[in-house]
Scaffold this motif. Structure first.
Motif, mmCIF file in Angstrom:
data_model
loop_
_atom_site.group_PDB
_atom_site.id
_atom_site.type_symbol
_atom_site.label_atom_id
_atom_site.label_comp_id
_atom_site.label_asym_id
_atom_site.label_seq_id
_atom_site.Cartn_x
_atom_site.Cartn_y
_atom_site.Cartn_z
ATOM 1 N N LEU A 153 4.013 -1.829 0.295
ATOM 2 C CA LEU A 153 3.593 -0.816 -0.826
ATOM 3 C C LEU A 153 4.141 0.516 -0.438
ATOM 4 O O LEU A 153 4.297 0.789 0.750
ATOM 5 C CB LEU A 153 2.062 -0.990 -1.216
ATOM 6 N N PRO A 154 4.289 1.231 -1.499
ATOM 7 C CA PRO A 154 4.683 2.808 -1.106
ATOM 8 C C PRO A 154 3.898 3.336 -0.189
ATOM 9 O O PRO A 154 2.676 2.968 0.071
ATOM 10 C CB PRO A 154 4.551 3.327 -2.420
ATOM 11 N N SER A 155 4.350 4.403 0.720
ATOM 12 C CA SER A 155 3.633 4.635 1.853
ATOM 13 C C SER A 155 2.396 5.350 1.799
ATOM 14 O O SER A 155 1.491 5.539 2.509
ATOM 15 C CB SER A 155 4.570 5.664 2.674
ATOM 16 N N HIS A 156 2.268 5.902 0.508
ATOM 17 C CA HIS A 156 0.877 6.695 0.166
ATOM 18 C C HIS A 156 -0.306 5.744 -0.337
ATOM 19 O O HIS A 156 -1.380 6.375 -0.397
ATOM 20 C CB HIS A 156 1.055 7.660 -1.030
ATOM 21 N N ILE A 157 -0.094 4.581 -0.402
ATOM 22 C CA ILE A 157 -1.130 3.541 -0.619
ATOM 23 C C ILE A 157 -1.614 2.909 0.159
ATOM 24 O O ILE A 157 -0.982 2.474 1.393
ATOM 25 C CB ILE A 157 -0.378 2.531 -1.817
ATOM 26 N N ASP A 158 -2.940 2.773 0.390
ATOM 27 C CA ASP A 158 -3.857 2.051 1.279
ATOM 28 C C ASP A 158 -3.344 0.588 1.406
ATOM 29 O O ASP A 158 -4.120 -0.119 0.779
ATOM 30 C CB ASP A 158 -5.001 2.304 1.638
ATOM 31 N N GLN A 159 -2.552 0.166 1.998
ATOM 32 C CA GLN A 159 -2.096 -1.143 1.863
ATOM 33 C C GLN A 159 -2.934 -2.381 2.280
ATOM 34 O O GLN A 159 -3.394 -3.241 1.525
ATOM 35 C CB GLN A 159 -0.815 -1.680 2.842
ATOM 36 N N GLN A 160 -3.667 -1.954 3.460
ATOM 37 C CA GLN A 160 -4.795 -3.098 3.893
ATOM 38 C C GLN A 160 -5.913 -3.120 3.037
ATOM 39 O O GLN A 160 -6.418 -4.203 2.661
ATOM 40 C CB GLN A 160 -5.187 -2.378 5.197
ATOM 41 N N ARG A 161 -6.236 -1.997 2.358
ATOM 42 C CA ARG A 161 -7.500 -1.799 1.511
ATOM 43 C C ARG A 161 -7.134 -2.526 0.116
ATOM 44 O O ARG A 161 -8.159 -3.368 -0.058
ATOM 45 C CB ARG A 161 -7.769 -0.547 0.881
ATOM 46 N N VAL A 162 -5.848 -2.497 -0.103
ATOM 47 C CA VAL A 162 -5.273 -3.537 -1.378
ATOM 48 C C VAL A 162 -5.515 -5.018 -1.213
ATOM 49 O O VAL A 162 -5.908 -5.738 -1.748
ATOM 50 C CB VAL A 162 -3.886 -2.758 -1.878
ATOM 51 N N ILE A 163 -5.108 -5.351 0.023
ATOM 52 C CA ILE A 163 -4.960 -6.794 0.497
ATOM 53 C C ILE A 163 -6.156 -7.176 0.571
ATOM 54 O O ILE A 163 -6.536 -8.429 0.048
ATOM 55 C CB ILE A 163 -3.938 -6.691 1.692
ATOM 56 N N ASN A 164 -7.340 -6.569 1.136
ATOM 57 C CA ASN A 164 -8.542 -6.953 1.532
ATOM 58 C C ASN A 164 -9.281 -6.799 0.147
ATOM 59 O O ASN A 164 -10.650 -7.542 0.307
ATOM 60 C CB ASN A 164 -9.074 -6.263 2.490
ATOM 61 N N THR A 165 -8.714 -6.527 -1.113
ATOM 62 C CA THR A 165 -9.640 -6.463 -2.093
ATOM 63 C C THR A 165 -9.409 -7.758 -3.046
ATOM 64 O O THR A 165 -10.105 -8.344 -3.780
ATOM 65 C CB THR A 165 -9.172 -5.514 -3.178
ATOM 66 N N ILE A 166 -8.203 -8.499 -2.444
ATOM 67 C CA ILE A 166 -8.027 -9.932 -3.030
ATOM 68 C C ILE A 166 -9.000 -10.926 -2.974
ATOM 69 O O ILE A 166 -9.386 -10.958 -1.639
ATOM 70 C CB ILE A 166 -6.765 -10.432 -2.566
#
Length: 293
Positions: free
Chosen positions: A99-112
């Motif tokens: 994901l673009p660097s400004h996005i909290d990638q781990q938070r997005v993944i753990n929302t799944i």
């Protein structure tokens, strides 16, 4: 030496999945759906997403592509994931990384929703893998295990396996899967002392470090099985982490780049989506039985 072509194996597995999905259609049942969330306009990511959509269509699986602007906030991506979680027609959710660097990638993944986490990257599925419990397994490691199965290496008791690289996408999960099959596993990484000597003792070598042609014949013992996960571009040509030309005469099996692990990764994405679909359908059936009793 025999070349272990993942593209041939993946085609066979996809044909089997297509038969299952065709049967669902004939019976008037819901068709499995994969939702892919793409953020931004990274050309490589766009190419990967197109290939995944094409693979879905090829077996009759539904695909929903959700494309978002590169400047969206983490909250926007999280909301897109939540919408897919709540959609009863969506069985698998894939967030195209990175994901673009400004996005909290781990938070997005753990929302799944872990039941729809077809990349196997949520904390829930990662934990299940560590504990040896049933869950959705990351696609590339799952594909590697299918490749080993295809050459009669389902039981790895007494085998020594070396994994070169310790990434969360490949290195760590494949080490756990190999241990589940009773292999004795060593992970080699950038801080390992005398890695070539360690690798040379292995019956199975999994190369996943992202350095072109790094693994040469001195690393490999006679008759070993070598699975090359690397995808590197050198002078416009795709090459692996293994120097294929120098290693091929020493091994019993070796996967090429391209046409090796890559096609199996996409195939296992479809497999995970179908598995998630089947689990959810069984869950619905159990709930219906409880309500009727």
């Amino acid at each position: 030496m025999t070349v272990l072509y993942g593209n041939t194996l993946s085609q066979t597995l996809k044909e089997e999945m297509k038969k299952k999905i065709d049967k669902l259609g004939e019976e008037g049942k819901r068709i499995p759906m994969l939702a892919v969330i793409l953020v931004g306009d990274n050309p490589a990511s766009q190419s990967y997403v197109r290939s995944k959509e094409k693979a879905c269509r090829s077996i009759g699986m539904q695909a929903a592509m959700i494309v978002m602007d590169k400047n969206v906030a983490t909250e926007d991506v999280v909301r897109a994931v939540v919408k897919c979680n709540e959609d009863p027609d969506v069985d698998g959710i894939l967030v195209q990384l990175p994901l673009p660097s400004h996005i909290d990638q781990q938070r997005v993944i753990n929302t799944i929703d872990p039941r729809k986490d077809v990349d196997g990257l949520t904390i829930s599925n990662a934990g299940r893998l560590v504990l040896g419990q049933k869950g959705l397994v990351p696609c590339t490691p799952k594909g590697i295990m299918a490749m080993l199965d295809s050459i009669g290496m389902s039981d790895l008791s007494g085998k020594r396996a070396v994994v070169i690289g310790r990434s969360i996408l490949v290195g760590k999960p494949i080490a756990l899967l190999l241990q589940e099959r009773n292999a004795t596993v060593t992970i080699i990484h950038s801080k390992t002392v005398d890695p070539e000597k360690i690798a040379h003792e292995a019956d199975i070598v999994i190369a996943a470090i992202g350095v072109p042609r790094f693994i040469t014949k001195g690393w490999i013992k006679e008759g070993a099985v070598v699975i090359d996960v690397g995808i590197n571009r050198v002078d416009g040509k795709l090459v692996g982490d293994v120097d294929f030309d120098s290693v091929e005469q020493k091994v019993s099996w070796i996967s090429p780049v391209p046409k090796g692990v890559g096609p199996m990764t996409v195939c296992m994405l479809l497999s995970n989506t179908l598995e998630a679909y089947e689990r959810r359908e069984k869950e619905y059936e159990r709930k219906d039985r409880v309500r009727s009793e």
